[in-house]
Design a protein around this motif. Structure first.
Motif, short mmCIF file in Angstrom:
data_model
loop_
_atom_site.label_atom_id
_atom_site.label_comp_id
_atom_site.label_asym_id
_atom_site.label_seq_id
_atom_site.Cartn_x
_atom_site.Cartn_y
_atom_site.Cartn_z
N ALA A 153 38.65 49.52 35.85
CA ALA A 153 38.53 49.71 34.20
C ALA A 153 40.06 49.32 33.82
CB ALA A 153 38.30 51.18 33.63
N LYS A 154 41.06 49.61 34.41
CA LYS A 154 42.39 49.32 34.18
C LYS A 154 42.76 47.97 34.36
CE LYS A 154 47.08 51.01 34.78
NZ LYS A 154 47.87 52.29 35.43
N SER A 155 41.91 47.26 35.27
CA SER A 155 42.09 45.72 35.55
C SER A 155 41.25 44.97 34.60
CB SER A 155 41.90 45.71 37.16
OG SER A 155 42.80 46.33 37.95
N GLY A 156 40.56 45.86 33.67
CA GLY A 156 39.58 44.88 32.89
C GLY A 156 38.24 44.62 33.41
N GLY A 157 37.88 45.47 34.70
CA GLY A 157 36.55 45.26 35.11
C GLY A 157 36.62 43.95 35.91
N SER A 158 37.57 43.21 36.20
CA SER A 158 37.64 42.15 36.91
C SER A 158 38.12 42.29 38.30
CB SER A 158 38.60 41.12 36.28
OG SER A 158 38.62 39.85 37.28
N LEU A 159 37.49 41.73 39.20
CA LEU A 159 37.68 41.91 40.65
C LEU A 159 38.88 40.93 40.91
CD1 LEU A 159 37.38 42.82 43.67
CD2 LEU A 159 35.46 41.08 43.95
N ASP A 160 38.90 39.82 40.28
CA ASP A 160 40.03 38.91 40.46
C ASP A 160 41.35 39.48 39.91
OD1 ASP A 160 38.40 36.95 41.35
OD2 ASP A 160 37.94 35.93 39.61
N ARG A 161 41.37 40.28 39.02
CA ARG A 161 42.51 40.97 38.65
C ARG A 161 42.80 42.25 39.51
NH1 ARG A 161 41.43 41.54 32.13
NH2 ARG A 161 41.40 39.34 31.27
#
Length: 468
Positions: A93-101
């Motif tokens: 969630a802290k990464s915006g829900g992105s696996l790439d991030r």
């Protein structure tokens, strides 16, 4: 791992063929008007994600193995089987829900490799075959002992293939009601088993019960799955009208507390039942036979039948959803070069062949893979939650140090000689407890940061220095 909810991360949500089995209520974009209700709904969804029929076999088996040391085993199991998945959702969630991030701080290639490894682990190599094996050993064998594992596997995965190739709302509707039914049955078993224990816990001579529980928690594979779950939860929360990152993270964490509380009650209750059975059943009883025997002892044949049917149906919906996840992932990853249908067919056939080997062999096969994967996931979750100010060099160093040691640990588990390097790693702090990777990860993170800083440091231009 997944009883009635399987989701795909945000990169896969655009694929219309991905079968997403939901217990969360339908989401519409609405203004924020009832935060408490939204938190409860999200918490229930998270619980449904992580609470799975396949996971039922691990807590009782751990309690049975630990005996009088069950409480410390439970604490270790809670860390990796409950706490880590919830922290994983928070980190994503802290990464915006992105696996790439999330994993891309190491490198974009690493993010793709890691995502693929996780999909394969919760797909054809481990989780999907485990659902088929669990259905046979818990759902079919006790009721129809004459049915062979091969016959059961072919039938189970034929149904899986049919629905995975043609996603249907029927599966969604079945899945919506499976978690409450299965949870009701398990809740009744736990309440009666705690109120009237079937026996007393006996000493099993287990050393380091806390670390044993910690390692056994890997088997749920929920921390790996949480990386794929976070996108859906974040999308649902955003669609409810919570637009700022602060609101989304706050709601996700509160929902995680609800889900974590539910998981601890279920896992803790089952683990306690296994401990009270430690002096009742034979030492060599399998994980699947143990939960069946406990159910039969507490509720008789009727309770056993209900458990068998509920577990079988729940495992089926899980298998269908996971097969769809694998197909969608590789179609997206290869930009359509590998299409959904062939990937699903190969996944299901491969899973059917592995499932025949049985739950125990699948679990044993998974251990070295999880020994490598879990420490890396733990490191990434910890670094992500620590803050955004950490450089990519820290991530690269920590993952590198962790990976090197974890590979040696996996080889040691397989009884493969690793020479002097293996002996050195075995002498590292916390190695006896399975945490030899901690200090190397920290050391490599510091070294990589120092190297990165020195490389980016610009020396003073001699022409700009004052003349003496």
């Amino acid at each position: 791992m997944l009883t009635s909810l399987v989701c795909v991360n945000e990169e896969l949500e655009s694929n219309s063929q991905a079968s997403v089995i939901l217990v969360i209520e339908s989401v519409e974009v609405t203004p924020v008007n009832n935060e408490r209700k939204d938190i409860i709904v999200a918490g229930a969804a998270l619980f449904a994600m992580f609470f799975g029929a396949g996971n039922l076999i691990f807590p009782p088996a751990l309690g049975f193995l630990s005996g009088t040391s069950w409480f410390f085993c439970m604490l270790g199991f809670f860390i990796t089987g409950v706490g880590l998945p919830i922290l994983g959702v928070a980190a994503l969630a802290k990464s915006g829900g992105s696996l790439d991030r999330f994993a891309g701080r190491v490198s974009p290639l690493f993010a793709k490799v890691m995502g693929t490894a996780i999909v394969l682990a919760i797909g054809p190599f481990l989780a999907i075959p485990r659902t088929g094996a669990t259905v046979y050993e818990i759902g079919i064998k006790p009721l129809f002992p004459g049915v062979s594992p091969l016959t059961a596997s072919i039938a189970f995965f034929a149904i899986t293939l049919f629905f995975a190739l043609k996603p249907s709302s029927i599966v969604d509707k079945i899945g919506k009601y499976l978690t409450p039914i299965l949870l009701l049955i398990i809740g009744m078993i736990i309440i009666k088993g705690v109120a009237s224990p079937m026996g007393h816990a006996v000493g099993k001579g287990l050393t380091q019960p806390l670390s044993r529980g910690f390692i056994e928690g890997y088997q749920t594979m929920d921390a790996l799955a949480s990386i794929l779950f976070a996108g859906l939860i974040l999308s649902a929360i955003t669609a409810k009208g919570y637009k700022t990152a602060e609101e989304q993270i706050k709601l996700t964490c509160k929902a995680g507390l609800i889900a974590g509380t539910g998981l601890m009650l279920v896992y803790g209750g089952l683990l306690y039942l296994g401990a009270t059975a430690s002096g009742t059943f034979e030492a060599g009883i399998s994980k699947a036979d143990l939960i069946v025997s406990i159910t039969n002892t507490i509720f008789g044949a009727a309770g056993q039948t209900a458990m068998c049917l509920a577990v079988s149906a729940a495992c089926l919906t899980t298998s269908i959803g996971l097969a769809a996840v694998v197909g969608s992932w590789f179609e997206k990853l290869t930009h359509g070069k590998l299409s959904y249908e062939p990937v699903v067919i190969v996944t299901v056939i491969f899973s059917a062949l592995i499932a025949v080997s049985g739950v125990e062999k699948i679990v044993n096969f998974s251990v070295p893979l999880l020994i490598i994967a879990y420490p890396i996931v733990i490191i990434l979750i910890a670094l992500t939650l620590l803050g955004r100010n950490l450089s990519s060099a820290v991530f690269k160093g920590a993952v590198t140090g962790c990976l090197i040691v974890s590979v040696f640990d996996a080889l040691a588990f397989l009884k493969i000689s690793t020479g002097a390097a293996g002996k050195l790693i075995a002498k590292l702090p916390f190695a006896d407890s399975g945490f030899a990777w901690i200090l190397p990860a920290l050391f490599c993170a510091v070294v990589m940061e120092l190297i990165s800083t020195s490389m980016h440091h610009k020396p003073l231009n001699q022409s700009t220095l004052p003349k003496s």
